[in-house]
Design a protein around this motif. Sequence first.
Motif, PDB file in Angstrom:
ATOM      1  N   LEU A  85      -8.352 -30.708 -41.016  1.00 51.97           N
ATOM      2  CA  LEU A  85      -8.311 -32.164 -40.766  1.00 51.97           C
ATOM      3  C   LEU A  85      -6.879 -32.576 -40.451  1.00 51.97           C
ATOM      4  O   LEU A  85      -6.617 -33.359 -39.525  1.00 51.97           O
ATOM      5  CB  LEU A  85      -8.775 -32.969 -41.993  1.00 51.97           C
ATOM      6  CG  LEU A  85     -10.167 -32.716 -42.575  1.00 51.97           C
ATOM      7  CD1 LEU A  85     -10.403 -33.628 -43.781  1.00 51.97           C
ATOM      8  CD2 LEU A  85     -11.254 -32.932 -41.537  1.00 51.97           C
ATOM      9  N   MET A 440      -8.152 -38.513 -46.906  1.00 45.30           N
ATOM     10  CA  MET A 440      -9.620 -38.730 -46.917  1.00 45.30           C
ATOM     11  C   MET A 440      -9.987 -39.627 -48.082  1.00 45.30           C
ATOM     12  O   MET A 440      -9.210 -39.784 -49.038  1.00 45.30           O
ATOM     13  CB  MET A 440     -10.350 -37.388 -47.039  1.00 45.30           C
ATOM     14  CG  MET A 440      -9.996 -36.633 -48.287  1.00 45.30           C
ATOM     15  SD  MET A 440     -10.567 -34.942 -48.185  1.00 45.30           S
ATOM     16  CE  MET A 440      -9.307 -34.128 -49.149  1.00 45.30           C
ATOM     17  N   HIS A 456     -10.343 -40.034 -43.185  1.00 47.74           N
ATOM     18  CA  HIS A 456     -11.599 -39.304 -43.003  1.00 47.74           C
ATOM     19  C   HIS A 456     -12.602 -39.802 -44.021  1.00 47.74           C
ATOM     20  O   HIS A 456     -12.243 -40.085 -45.164  1.00 47.74           O
ATOM     21  CB  HIS A 456     -11.384 -37.794 -43.185  1.00 47.74           C
ATOM     22  CG  HIS A 456     -10.488 -37.207 -42.142  1.00 47.74           C
ATOM     23  ND1 HIS A 456      -9.120 -37.201 -42.269  1.00 47.74           N
ATOM     24  CD2 HIS A 456     -10.762 -36.656 -40.945  1.00 47.74           C
ATOM     25  CE1 HIS A 456      -8.594 -36.647 -41.186  1.00 47.74           C
ATOM     26  NE2 HIS A 456      -9.568 -36.320 -40.366  1.00 47.74           N
ATOM     27  N   ARG A 467     -16.684 -34.041 -44.647  1.00 45.77           N
ATOM     28  CA  ARG A 467     -15.661 -34.974 -44.183  1.00 45.77           C
ATOM     29  C   ARG A 467     -15.915 -35.257 -42.700  1.00 45.77           C
ATOM     30  O   ARG A 467     -16.198 -34.322 -41.944  1.00 45.77           O
ATOM     31  CB  ARG A 467     -14.262 -34.346 -44.289  1.00 45.77           C
ATOM     32  CG  ARG A 467     -13.726 -34.106 -45.704  1.00 45.77           C
ATOM     33  CD  ARG A 467     -13.867 -32.655 -46.100  1.00 45.77           C
ATOM     34  NE  ARG A 467     -12.962 -32.231 -47.164  1.00 45.77           N
ATOM     35  CZ  ARG A 467     -13.271 -32.149 -48.443  1.00 45.77           C
ATOM     36  NH1 ARG A 467     -14.484 -32.464 -48.874  1.00 45.77           N
ATOM     37  NH2 ARG A 467     -12.387 -31.732 -49.322  1.00 45.77           N
ATOM     38  N   THR A 468     -15.766 -36.507 -42.289  1.00 45.98           N
ATOM     39  CA  THR A 468     -15.834 -36.812 -40.857  1.00 45.98           C
ATOM     40  C   THR A 468     -14.705 -37.760 -40.496  1.00 45.98           C
ATOM     41  O   THR A 468     -14.280 -38.575 -41.312  1.00 45.98           O
ATOM     42  CB  THR A 468     -17.183 -37.472 -40.459  1.00 45.98           C
ATOM     43  OG1 THR A 468     -17.585 -38.339 -41.510  1.00 45.98           O
ATOM     44  CG2 THR A 468     -18.247 -36.458 -40.179  1.00 45.98           C
ATOM     45  N   ARG A 469     -14.275 -37.645 -39.257  1.00 46.48           N
ATOM     46  CA  ARG A 469     -13.152 -38.482 -38.812  1.00 46.48           C
ATOM     47  C   ARG A 469     -13.571 -39.935 -38.703  1.00 46.48           C
ATOM     48  O   ARG A 469     -14.670 -40.248 -38.251  1.00 46.48           O
ATOM     49  CB  ARG A 469     -12.642 -38.018 -37.448  1.00 46.48           C
ATOM     50  CG  ARG A 469     -11.921 -36.703 -37.502  1.00 46.48           C
ATOM     51  CD  ARG A 469     -11.273 -36.386 -36.175  1.00 46.48           C
ATOM     52  NE  ARG A 469     -10.032 -37.137 -35.987  1.00 46.48           N
ATOM     53  CZ  ARG A 469      -9.031 -36.739 -35.204  1.00 46.48           C
ATOM     54  NH1 ARG A 469      -9.119 -35.600 -34.542  1.00 46.48           N
ATOM     55  NH2 ARG A 469      -7.949 -37.469 -35.080  1.00 46.48           N
ATOM     56  N   SER A 473      -8.255 -42.437 -37.729  1.00 47.98           N
ATOM     57  CA  SER A 473      -7.552 -41.153 -37.634  1.00 47.98           C
ATOM     58  C   SER A 473      -7.098 -40.903 -36.197  1.00 47.98           C
ATOM     59  O   SER A 473      -6.052 -40.291 -35.963  1.00 47.98           O
ATOM     60  CB  SER A 473      -8.429 -40.009 -38.138  1.00 47.98           C
ATOM     61  OG  SER A 473      -9.440 -39.703 -37.205  1.00 47.98           O
ATOM     62  N   ILE A 503     -13.560 -31.340 -35.387  1.00 50.22           N
ATOM     63  CA  ILE A 503     -13.814 -31.397 -36.826  1.00 50.22           C
ATOM     64  C   ILE A 503     -14.557 -30.144 -37.260  1.00 50.22           C
ATOM     65  O   ILE A 503     -15.408 -29.653 -36.548  1.00 50.22           O
ATOM     66  CB  ILE A 503     -14.669 -32.626 -37.186  1.00 50.22           C
ATOM     67  CG1 ILE A 503     -14.097 -33.873 -36.530  1.00 50.22           C
ATOM     68  CG2 ILE A 503     -14.750 -32.822 -38.681  1.00 50.22           C
ATOM     69  CD1 ILE A 503     -15.106 -34.986 -36.513  1.00 50.22           C
TER      70      ILE A 503
END
Length: 504
Positions: A85, A440, A456, A467-469, A473, A503
Amino acid sequence: MQTIVFLMYTSTFALADLPDYRFPDDFVFGAASASYQIEGAWNEDGKGENIWDRSLHEHPDWVIDKSNGDIACDSYHKYKEDVQLLKNLGVNFYRFSISWSRILPTGKTDQINQAGIDYYNSLINELLANGIEPYATMFHWDLPQPLQDEGGWPERKTADYFIDYARVLFENFGDRVKRWITFNEIIQICEGGYSGGSFAPFIKNPGIGGYECTHTILLAHGKTYRLYDSDFRGKQQGQIGISIDSFWHEPDYLDRETDQQASEIDLEMNFGWFVNPCVKGNYPDVMIERVKKNSISEGYNRSRLPEFSPEEQEMMKGTYDFIGLNHYSSDKVYLAVDGAGDHPSHWVDTGVIRYQDSSWPDSACSWFKVVPWGINKLLVWIKNHYNNPPVFITENGFSDYGQHDDYVRANYYKDYLYEILKAIHEQNCNVIGYTAWSLMDNFEWMSGYTLRFGLHYVDFDDPERPRTRKLSSYVYNNILTTRHVDWDYYPDWPPTQDNTKQIN
Ligand code: NOJ
């Protein structure tokens, strides 16, 4: 779509014709986290119990959603993903904290937990392999419980245990960690932990506990700095700082003298309290005077504020290579009528009333509103008070309840970073780096997982903690790669296949 969103969430400055300032070539960008807030694995591989483990296991209902950091983001197992990340974010460094209890389960050097050392070695090596500098915070609030059982931070001997711990860190990681932060936010550790009882270990001893705790921590910081000088600096060539949190305290009426005094007193007694000893060797004069005066009138024989001996003042003076600043928001201040509030307390000693202007935009936190110009004024105040020291922004960020298309957070970063650019270019402030809080979403202390600060998104309902953007970000990445604030830049949203495939 983008135009509509742009107008709805337009940042404060977006429509003005502003100079296009650039970040200096050596200015560095990063993202931060802290052990208890992200690691989880609270009792794995030999980690000892810390004060947050103990308090929240015993009193789950003290946290809004009855949660704790037992699993958190599970970074203990997912650190390699976290490093990816960071890599995709394009940052120069990662500011993480080391869990004292993971390295020394008893808090002391009678037991050194090799698995804990291995974990941080793996994280540090993974960062370096991906071109990211490791910056380590030695203490982000998670005191080993056995040291609390002996009295915790108000006890001076805790400083000695900290120095032993610091030596273990320098010996094991100092060949690769070139920026150290000894302590994070002393006021929260001490006023929260030992005066107001709002943070672990939840002890209420106002007007005394916070001062004693701070005194021990400042001595621990100073002696750690000197230890680095004598035994490590020559070969490791790193830097040591401390992270102090502060709002900007704006005089209620700018031209009213008593409001200006209130602003000055508040800054001295809530920022100078920690920074003055590290820069000049002692607490600010105004603080020494006010606490003494109140203590005597309350019937104490001497000030509730501990004293540094002349030797300690000499030792403390100049114990920083940079001043770490955690900044989120601002307030307005005026002098309290004498006697307002319960004695004794640091609030009464400060004698200032604070409030936040209702016209300032909200965040999800009750304690902060969005006031970008505040960071500029605070940086100028620090420059003027401490002879323009190197200031490293070690935290800055925005809280919401959780969304991927976080335009408000993206604009918060644009606005605050532009105010930092102004401080550098217009006021000649020596700001050397910037850290977004947080890499995050994570365990936000007494707010549990209800508030989110991340660049995130973390799904805490999924055992895998994916986890996702978030949109912010990409905006942060745009700022740090183009090295200026592009008011018009927002990524396509929802993201295309192309920019999501980085990702994982
Ligand atoms: C300060 C603290 O260092 C961090 O732990 C916390 O999550 C953020 N501010 C946001 O409240």
